[in-house]
Design a protein around this motif. Structure first.
Motif, short mmCIF file in Angstrom:
data_model
loop_
_atom_site.label_atom_id
_atom_site.label_comp_id
_atom_site.label_asym_id
_atom_site.label_seq_id
_atom_site.Cartn_x
_atom_site.Cartn_y
_atom_site.Cartn_z
N TRP A 177 40.09 38.01 39.68
CA TRP A 177 38.86 37.24 39.47
C TRP A 177 38.10 37.16 40.79
O TRP A 177 38.69 36.91 41.85
CB TRP A 177 39.19 35.82 38.99
CG TRP A 177 39.58 35.71 37.56
CD1 TRP A 177 40.85 35.62 37.04
CD2 TRP A 177 38.70 35.62 36.43
NE1 TRP A 177 40.81 35.50 35.67
CE2 TRP A 177 39.50 35.48 35.28
CE3 TRP A 177 37.31 35.64 36.27
CZ2 TRP A 177 38.96 35.37 33.98
CZ3 TRP A 177 36.78 35.53 35.01
CH2 TRP A 177 37.60 35.39 33.87
N GLN B 237 50.92 35.00 38.86
CA GLN B 237 49.77 34.80 39.75
C GLN B 237 50.26 34.93 41.18
O GLN B 237 50.87 34.02 41.73
CB GLN B 237 49.15 33.43 39.50
CG GLN B 237 47.83 33.21 40.22
CD GLN B 237 47.17 31.88 39.84
OE1 GLN B 237 47.82 30.97 39.35
NE2 GLN B 237 45.86 31.76 40.04
N LYS C 204 46.41 33.11 44.93
CA LYS C 204 45.31 32.23 44.49
C LYS C 204 44.61 31.63 45.69
O LYS C 204 43.99 30.56 45.59
CB LYS C 204 45.79 31.16 43.53
CG LYS C 204 46.95 30.33 44.02
CD LYS C 204 47.36 29.32 42.95
CE LYS C 204 48.50 28.45 43.42
NZ LYS C 204 48.90 27.45 42.41
N ALA D 32 43.46 29.34 36.99
CA ALA D 32 43.47 30.58 36.22
C ALA D 32 44.86 30.81 35.63
O ALA D 32 45.87 30.40 36.22
CB ALA D 32 43.08 31.77 37.09
N SER E 167 43.14 36.85 30.36
CA SER E 167 43.18 35.81 31.39
C SER E 167 42.03 34.84 31.16
O SER E 167 40.97 35.21 30.65
CB SER E 167 43.06 36.43 32.77
OG SER E 167 43.03 35.43 33.77
N LEU F 91 39.84 31.78 33.23
CA LEU F 91 39.51 31.02 34.44
C LEU F 91 38.88 29.72 33.98
O LEU F 91 37.89 29.73 33.25
CB LEU F 91 38.54 31.80 35.32
CG LEU F 91 38.04 31.09 36.57
CD1 LEU F 91 39.16 30.87 37.58
CD2 LEU F 91 36.90 31.88 37.23
N CYS G 74 35.54 39.70 36.50
CA CYS G 74 36.95 40.02 36.28
C CYS G 74 37.12 41.52 36.47
O CYS G 74 36.23 42.31 36.11
CB CYS G 74 37.35 39.61 34.87
SG CYS G 74 39.04 40.06 34.41
#
Lengths: 114, 118
Positions: free
Chosen positions: A34, A54, A57, A67, A75, A77, A92
């Motif tokens: 993202w 993940q 981040k 997310a 996915s 967000l 994305c």
């Protein structure tokens, strides 16, 4: 699918509302990214998934941003209590293997917070 | 931290001519990848060309080629025989190799808006 898709394409939210932005990566792509793109600027990294994990981040600007990718494909967000500074295009991207760097981008979701 | 700088916010070129877009980057790492992406007005970003830092040979894709100068940390894009469809914003991007922390995410420059004039 033929490419990365994102929905909605446009979202207007009043300050303080929660929003959820969806990304459907290319089928079988392991990695998902993202990015946030402010007007006239380059994309800024937000977060990165490898399958459902993940792994990074570090780019999420605050704890209002969250997310997930629970099954390693789609996915979401989520932005809680939106602020005007959250207005941007959210991009994305997905890539085929863990360490393949050719990222395929979706069309983005333009978020406007009023 | 890695940084990417594109010093030309806007450029224009006549159709069929050649144009070069500049990009410099800063990193203390030795293993990385560099990319040029194109973002037309519709906003879907697409990959134009990529370069692995360990390769000395400059990458070429049809009318697009790069001039990669590793010591100078420079990565310019040359577009030959410019076409109207090349009008777009172009982004230079940097990604670390997989053996390093935070591998996978890309750092982008702020872009160069290229207009091809008929």
């Amino acid at each position: 699918g033929a490419g990365v898709s994102q929905s909605p394409r446009y979202k207007v939210a009043k300050r303080g509302q929660d929003v959820a932005l969806r990304c459907d990566p290319i089928s079988g792509h392991v990695s998902l990214f993202w990015y946030q793109q402010a007007l006239g600027q380059g994309p800024e990294f937000l977060t990165y998934f490898q399958n459902e994990a993940q792994l990074d981040k570090s780019g999420l600007p605050s704890d209002r941003f969250f997310a997930e990718r629970p099954e390693g494909s789609v996915s979401t967000l989520k932005i809680q209590r939106t602020q005007q500074e959250d207005s941007a295009v959210y991009l994305c991207a997905s890539s085929a293997e863990s360490y393949t760097y050719e990222q395929y981008f979706g069309p983005g979701t333009r978020l406007t917070v009023t | 931290a890695q940084t990417v700088t594109q010093s030309q916010p806007e450029m224009s070129v006549q159709e069929a001519e050649t144009v070069t877009l500049s990009c410099t980057y800063d990193t203390s790492e030795n293993n990385y990848y560099l990319f040029w992406y194109k973002q037309p007005p519709s906003r879907q970003m697409i990959l134009v060309i990529r370069q692995e830092a360990y390769k000395q040979q400059n990458a070429t894709e049809n009318r697009f080629s790069v001039n990669f100068q590793k010591a100078a940390k420079s990565f310019s894009l040359k577009i030959s025989d410019s076409q109207l469809g090349d009008t777009a914003m172009y982004f230079c991007a940097f990604t670390l190799s997989p053996a390093l922390t935070n591998a996978g995410k890309s750092t982008f420059g702020d872009g160069t808006t290229l207009t091809v004039k008929p």
